[in-house]
Design a protein around this motif. Structure first.
Motif, PDB file in Angstrom:
ATOM      1  N   PHE A  89       5.218  -7.193   3.421  1.00  0.00           N
ATOM      2  CA  PHE A  89       5.569  -6.774   2.070  1.00  0.00           C
ATOM      3  C   PHE A  89       7.016  -7.122   1.740  1.00  0.00           C
ATOM      4  N   GLU A  90       7.230  -7.470   0.487  1.00  0.00           N
ATOM      5  CA  GLU A  90       8.560  -7.691  -0.059  1.00  0.00           C
ATOM      6  C   GLU A  90       8.550  -7.168  -1.485  1.00  0.00           C
ATOM      7  N   GLY A  91       9.502  -6.311  -1.824  1.00  0.00           N
ATOM      8  CA  GLY A  91       9.584  -5.787  -3.176  1.00  0.00           C
ATOM      9  C   GLY A  91       9.906  -4.309  -3.188  1.00  0.00           C
ATOM     10  N   SER A  92       9.651  -3.665  -4.321  1.00  0.00           N
ATOM     11  CA  SER A  92       9.981  -2.251  -4.502  1.00  0.00           C
ATOM     12  C   SER A  92       8.829  -1.363  -4.039  1.00  0.00           C
ATOM     13  N   PHE A  93       9.190  -0.178  -3.555  1.00  0.00           N
ATOM     14  CA  PHE A  93       8.192   0.810  -3.155  1.00  0.00           C
ATOM     15  C   PHE A  93       8.625   2.164  -3.697  1.00  0.00           C
ATOM     16  N   HIS A  94       7.656   3.076  -3.782  1.00  0.00           N
ATOM     17  CA  HIS A  94       7.910   4.406  -4.318  1.00  0.00           C
ATOM     18  C   HIS A  94       6.853   5.351  -3.777  1.00  0.00           C
ATOM     19  N   ARG A  95       7.273   6.526  -3.310  1.00  0.00           N
ATOM     20  CA  ARG A  95       6.313   7.513  -2.816  1.00  0.00           C
ATOM     21  C   ARG A  95       6.870   8.909  -3.012  1.00  0.00           C
ATOM     22  N   THR A 150       9.635  18.556  -4.389  1.00  0.00           N
ATOM     23  CA  THR A 150       9.001  17.251  -4.222  1.00  0.00           C
ATOM     24  C   THR A 150       9.969  16.289  -3.551  1.00  0.00           C
ATOM     25  N   LEU A 151       9.505  15.648  -2.487  1.00  0.00           N
ATOM     26  CA  LEU A 151      10.282  14.620  -1.788  1.00  0.00           C
ATOM     27  C   LEU A 151       9.888  13.261  -2.355  1.00  0.00           C
ATOM     28  N   THR A 152      10.874  12.492  -2.810  1.00  0.00           N
ATOM     29  CA  THR A 152      10.630  11.165  -3.357  1.00  0.00           C
ATOM     30  C   THR A 152      11.441  10.144  -2.568  1.00  0.00           C
ATOM     31  N   ILE A 153      10.751   9.115  -2.101  1.00  0.00           N
ATOM     32  CA  ILE A 153      11.393   8.015  -1.376  1.00  0.00           C
ATOM     33  C   ILE A 153      11.103   6.743  -2.155  1.00  0.00           C
ATOM     34  N   LYS A 154      12.151   6.015  -2.518  1.00  0.00           N
ATOM     35  CA  LYS A 154      11.950   4.747  -3.229  1.00  0.00           C
ATOM     36  C   LYS A 154      13.012   3.763  -2.777  1.00  0.00           C
ATOM     37  N   GLY A 155      12.695   2.491  -2.926  1.00  0.00           N
ATOM     38  CA  GLY A 155      13.644   1.481  -2.510  1.00  0.00           C
ATOM     39  C   GLY A 155      13.094   0.086  -2.647  1.00  0.00           C
ATOM     40  N   THR A 156      13.775  -0.842  -1.968  1.00  0.00           N
ATOM     41  CA  THR A 156      13.418  -2.251  -2.046  1.00  0.00           C
ATOM     42  C   THR A 156      13.526  -2.876  -0.667  1.00  0.00           C
ATOM     43  N   ILE A 157      12.524  -3.669  -0.324  1.00  0.00           N
ATOM     44  CA  ILE A 157      12.549  -4.446   0.920  1.00  0.00           C
ATOM     45  C   ILE A 157      12.716  -5.901   0.531  1.00  0.00           C
ATOM     46  N   ASP A 200      16.449   5.171  -1.582  1.00  0.00           N
ATOM     47  CA  ASP A 200      16.920   6.405  -2.215  1.00  0.00           C
ATOM     48  C   ASP A 200      15.964   7.531  -1.849  1.00  0.00           C
ATOM     49  N   ILE A 201      16.528   8.674  -1.501  1.00  0.00           N
ATOM     50  CA  ILE A 201      15.739   9.852  -1.160  1.00  0.00           C
ATOM     51  C   ILE A 201      16.180  10.978  -2.083  1.00  0.00           C
ATOM     52  N   ASP A 202      15.229  11.558  -2.792  1.00  0.00           N
ATOM     53  CA  ASP A 202      15.523  12.666  -3.703  1.00  0.00           C
ATOM     54  C   ASP A 202      14.599  13.836  -3.393  1.00  0.00           C
ATOM     55  N   ILE A 203      15.138  15.036  -3.509  1.00  0.00           N
ATOM     56  CA  ILE A 203      14.331  16.249  -3.395  1.00  0.00           C
ATOM     57  C   ILE A 203      14.608  17.070  -4.641  1.00  0.00           C
ATOM     58  N   GLU A 204      13.551  17.275  -5.418  1.00  0.00           N
ATOM     59  CA  GLU A 204      13.696  18.026  -6.655  1.00  0.00           C
ATOM     60  C   GLU A 204      12.390  18.755  -6.937  1.00  0.00           C
ATOM     61  N   ASN A 205      12.506  20.024  -7.311  1.00  0.00           N
ATOM     62  CA  ASN A 205      11.327  20.838  -7.627  1.00  0.00           C
ATOM     63  C   ASN A 205      10.296  20.796  -6.504  1.00  0.00           C
ATOM     64  N   PRO A 239       0.845  -1.183   0.000  1.00  0.00           N
ATOM     65  CA  PRO A 239       0.000   0.000   0.000  1.00  0.00           C
ATOM     66  C   PRO A 239       0.888   1.243   0.000  1.00  0.00           C
ATOM     67  N   VAL A 240       0.289   2.379  -0.139  1.00  0.00           N
ATOM     68  CA  VAL A 240       1.042   3.625  -0.162  1.00  0.00           C
ATOM     69  C   VAL A 240       1.889   3.736   1.103  1.00  0.00           C
ATOM     70  N   VAL A 241       3.153   4.113   0.935  1.00  0.00           N
ATOM     71  CA  VAL A 241       4.039   4.304   2.084  1.00  0.00           C
ATOM     72  C   VAL A 241       3.503   5.489   2.883  1.00  0.00           C
ATOM     73  N   PRO A 242       3.103   5.274   4.132  1.00  0.00           N
ATOM     74  CA  PRO A 242       2.558   6.390   4.914  1.00  0.00           C
ATOM     75  C   PRO A 242       3.671   7.333   5.363  1.00  0.00           C
ATOM     76  N   ILE A 243       3.455   8.625   5.161  1.00  0.00           N
ATOM     77  CA  ILE A 243       4.439   9.635   5.538  1.00  0.00           C
ATOM     78  C   ILE A 243       3.771  10.660   6.445  1.00  0.00           C
ATOM     79  N   ASP A 244       4.374  10.901   7.595  1.00  0.00           N
ATOM     80  CA  ASP A 244       3.971  11.999   8.469  1.00  0.00           C
ATOM     81  C   ASP A 244       4.922  13.153   8.193  1.00  0.00           C
ATOM     82  N   LEU A 245       4.383  14.349   8.013  1.00  0.00           N
ATOM     83  CA  LEU A 245       5.198  15.522   7.745  1.00  0.00           C
ATOM     84  C   LEU A 245       4.813  16.598   8.737  1.00  0.00           C
TER      85      LEU A 245
END
Length: 143
Positions: free
Chosen positions: A95-101, A71-78, A64-69, A35-41
Motif C-alpha cells: 500500500f501507498e497513500g493515505s489511511f484513516h481508522r 474515540t481513538l483516531t489514527i490517520k496518516g500517509t505511507i 496523527d493520533i487523536d483521542i476525542e469523545n 484495507p481497514v487498518v487492523p487494530i488490536d486493543l
C-alpha cells in the motif's frame, strides 16, 4: 493425483489480476486502496493498549493520533520511495497513500498522558485509564 481444496474466490482473484494487467494504475486506481487498518486493543488494570501494523511510515509527521469523545483516531500517509521504473512493475501489492481508522474505546482515557511508539512497523499506543467516578447515592430532599 492430489486433491486441491475448493476456493470459491479463485475466479475473482484471476479476474482481478487480469484487470490489473490490462489497465494501468492511472486508469484503474481503486485496486490499491488500503484495507481497514487492523487494530488490536487490550487492557491492563491501569491502561488500554492499542497496537496496529503500519509498515512504511518514515517519520512521526506521517501519522496523527487523536483521542476525542472516547474515540481513538489514527490517520496518516505511507510513502514509498521508488527505485524501480513504473513501467517495469509486474505486480504491486504494498500500500501507498493515505489511511484513516477510528475505534470507540471501552473506557475513558487520559489523552494528555497517552504515549505512542513506532517500532519495526508496529504502532503502539498506551492510554492510561481515567479514574472512574465513584458511585454514590444521591439523597433527595422532600419539602
Amino acid at each position: 493425483m492430489a486433491l486441491v481444496p475448493y476456493d470459491p474466490f479463485r475466479g475473482l482473484e484471476r479476474m482481478r489480476n487480469y484487470f490489473d494487467q490490462i489497465f494501468p494504475d492511472t486508469l484503474y486506481p481503486f485496486h490499491m486502496q488500503m484495507p481497514v487498518v487492523p487494530i488490536d486493543l487490550h487492557e491492563t488494570e491501569t491502561e488500554l493498549i492499542a497496537s496496529c501494523d503500519l509498515p512504511g511510515l518514515e517519520n512521526k509527521d506521517d501519522v496523527d493520533i487523536d483521542i476525542e469523545n472516547n474515540t481513538l483516531t489514527i490517520k496518516g500517509t505511507i510513502r514509498r520511495t521508488h527505485d524501480v521504473n513504473e513501467k517495469t512493475f509486474r505486480q504491486r501489492e504494498r500500500f501507498e497513500g493515505s489511511f484513516h481508522r477510528s475505534i470507540t474505546l471501552p473506557y475513558l482515557v487520559d489523552e494528555n498522558a497517552t504515549k505512542a511508539t513506532y517500532r519495526n512497523g508496529v504502532l503502539e499506543i498506551r492510554m492510561p485509564k481515567r479514574q472512574q467516578a465513584r458511585k454514590g447515592r444521591v439523597q433527595v430532599d422532600f419539602h
